[in-house]
Design a protein around this motif. Sequence first.
Motif, PDB file in Angstrom:
ATOM      1  N   LEU A   1     -56.076  35.474  65.858  1.00 32.97           N
ATOM      2  CA  LEU A   1     -55.816  36.795  66.400  1.00 32.97           C
ATOM      3  C   LEU A   1     -54.554  36.720  67.236  1.00 32.97           C
ATOM      4  N   ILE A   2     -53.536  37.473  66.827  1.00 34.97           N
ATOM      5  CA  ILE A   2     -52.293  37.543  67.594  1.00 34.97           C
ATOM      6  C   ILE A   2     -52.461  38.653  68.623  1.00 34.97           C
TER       7      ILE A   2
ATOM      8  N   SER B   1     -45.673  35.234  72.136  1.00 37.06           N
ATOM      9  CA  SER B   1     -46.988  35.600  71.605  1.00 37.06           C
ATOM     10  C   SER B   1     -48.082  34.688  72.124  1.00 37.06           C
ATOM     11  N   VAL B   2     -49.280  35.230  72.083  1.00 39.78           N
ATOM     12  CA  VAL B   2     -50.488  34.477  72.391  1.00 39.78           C
ATOM     13  C   VAL B   2     -51.362  34.585  71.147  1.00 39.78           C
ATOM     14  N   ILE B   3     -51.781  33.446  70.612  1.00 39.23           N
ATOM     15  CA  ILE B   3     -52.564  33.430  69.380  1.00 39.23           C
ATOM     16  C   ILE B   3     -53.872  32.688  69.644  1.00 39.23           C
TER      17      ILE B   3
ATOM     18  N   GLU C   1     -24.705  39.371  67.434  1.00 40.43           N
ATOM     19  CA  GLU C   1     -25.305  40.434  68.258  1.00 40.43           C
ATOM     20  C   GLU C   1     -26.783  40.237  68.557  1.00 40.43           C
ATOM     21  N   LEU C   2     -27.457  39.309  67.888  1.00 50.69           N
ATOM     22  CA  LEU C   2     -28.885  39.104  68.124  1.00 50.69           C
ATOM     23  C   LEU C   2     -29.190  38.383  69.432  1.00 50.69           C
ATOM     24  N   GLY C   3     -28.273  37.560  69.910  1.00 50.66           N
ATOM     25  CA  GLY C   3     -28.506  36.852  71.162  1.00 50.66           C
ATOM     26  C   GLY C   3     -29.857  36.157  71.178  1.00 50.66           C
ATOM     27  N   ASN C   4     -30.697  36.473  72.171  1.00 53.09           N
ATOM     28  CA  ASN C   4     -32.019  35.851  72.280  1.00 53.09           C
ATOM     29  C   ASN C   4     -32.982  36.315  71.199  1.00 53.09           C
ATOM     30  N   GLY C   5     -32.578  37.278  70.384  1.00 50.41           N
ATOM     31  CA  GLY C   5     -33.420  37.716  69.275  1.00 50.41           C
ATOM     32  C   GLY C   5     -33.708  36.598  68.290  1.00 50.41           C
ATOM     33  N   TRP C   6     -32.819  35.598  68.221  1.00 50.13           N
ATOM     34  CA  TRP C   6     -33.059  34.475  67.309  1.00 50.13           C
ATOM     35  C   TRP C   6     -34.313  33.710  67.687  1.00 50.13           C
TER      36      TRP C   6
ATOM     37  N   GLY D   1     -41.378  33.902  64.981  1.00 54.81           N
ATOM     38  CA  GLY D   1     -42.099  34.673  63.974  1.00 54.81           C
ATOM     39  C   GLY D   1     -42.403  33.822  62.750  1.00 54.81           C
ATOM     40  N   ILE D   2     -41.403  33.055  62.311  1.00 55.44           N
ATOM     41  CA  ILE D   2     -41.591  32.147  61.179  1.00 55.44           C
ATOM     42  C   ILE D   2     -42.626  31.076  61.538  1.00 55.44           C
ATOM     43  N   HIS D   3     -42.498  30.509  62.715  1.00 59.63           N
ATOM     44  CA  HIS D   3     -43.435  29.490  63.178  1.00 59.63           C
ATOM     45  C   HIS D   3     -44.867  30.027  63.214  1.00 59.63           C
ATOM     46  N   ASN D   4     -45.029  31.200  63.831  1.00 56.67           N
ATOM     47  CA  ASN D   4     -46.366  31.776  63.981  1.00 56.67           C
ATOM     48  C   ASN D   4     -46.985  32.116  62.629  1.00 56.67           C
TER      49      ASN D   4
END
Length: 99
Positions: free
Chosen positions: A49-50, A73-75, A20-25, A31-34
């Motif tokens: 700064l995120i 995201s932009v960091i 059910e997550l689809g593109n949520g993955w 998130g882990i990468h960032n």
Amino acid sequence: VSTFIKNRSGFERDGTASNELGNGWGCYDLGIHNQNLILKATELGIGSLIMGIRNEKKIRTLLNIPASEIIVSVIALGISDIEPERPKRKNIDEICKFY
């Protein structure tokens, strides 16, 4: 800028979502990468700064990011010249529930 390609991570070869997550993955993986990027930057003495507020169309045009990618995201990274005042951290019991 971190992005992921739509309909790839979390999708089967036939194009159906794995769950059910689809593109949520893609957001989950980034998130882990960032987090790792920011932790390493901090270890090296680099501030970060995120930015949640950004102009997606301008970023996409400026960096030539195709429509097949989702901008997550932009960091900003740089050498900090001030130590910001931070609020007192909440106790773990106030923000987490363990099962």
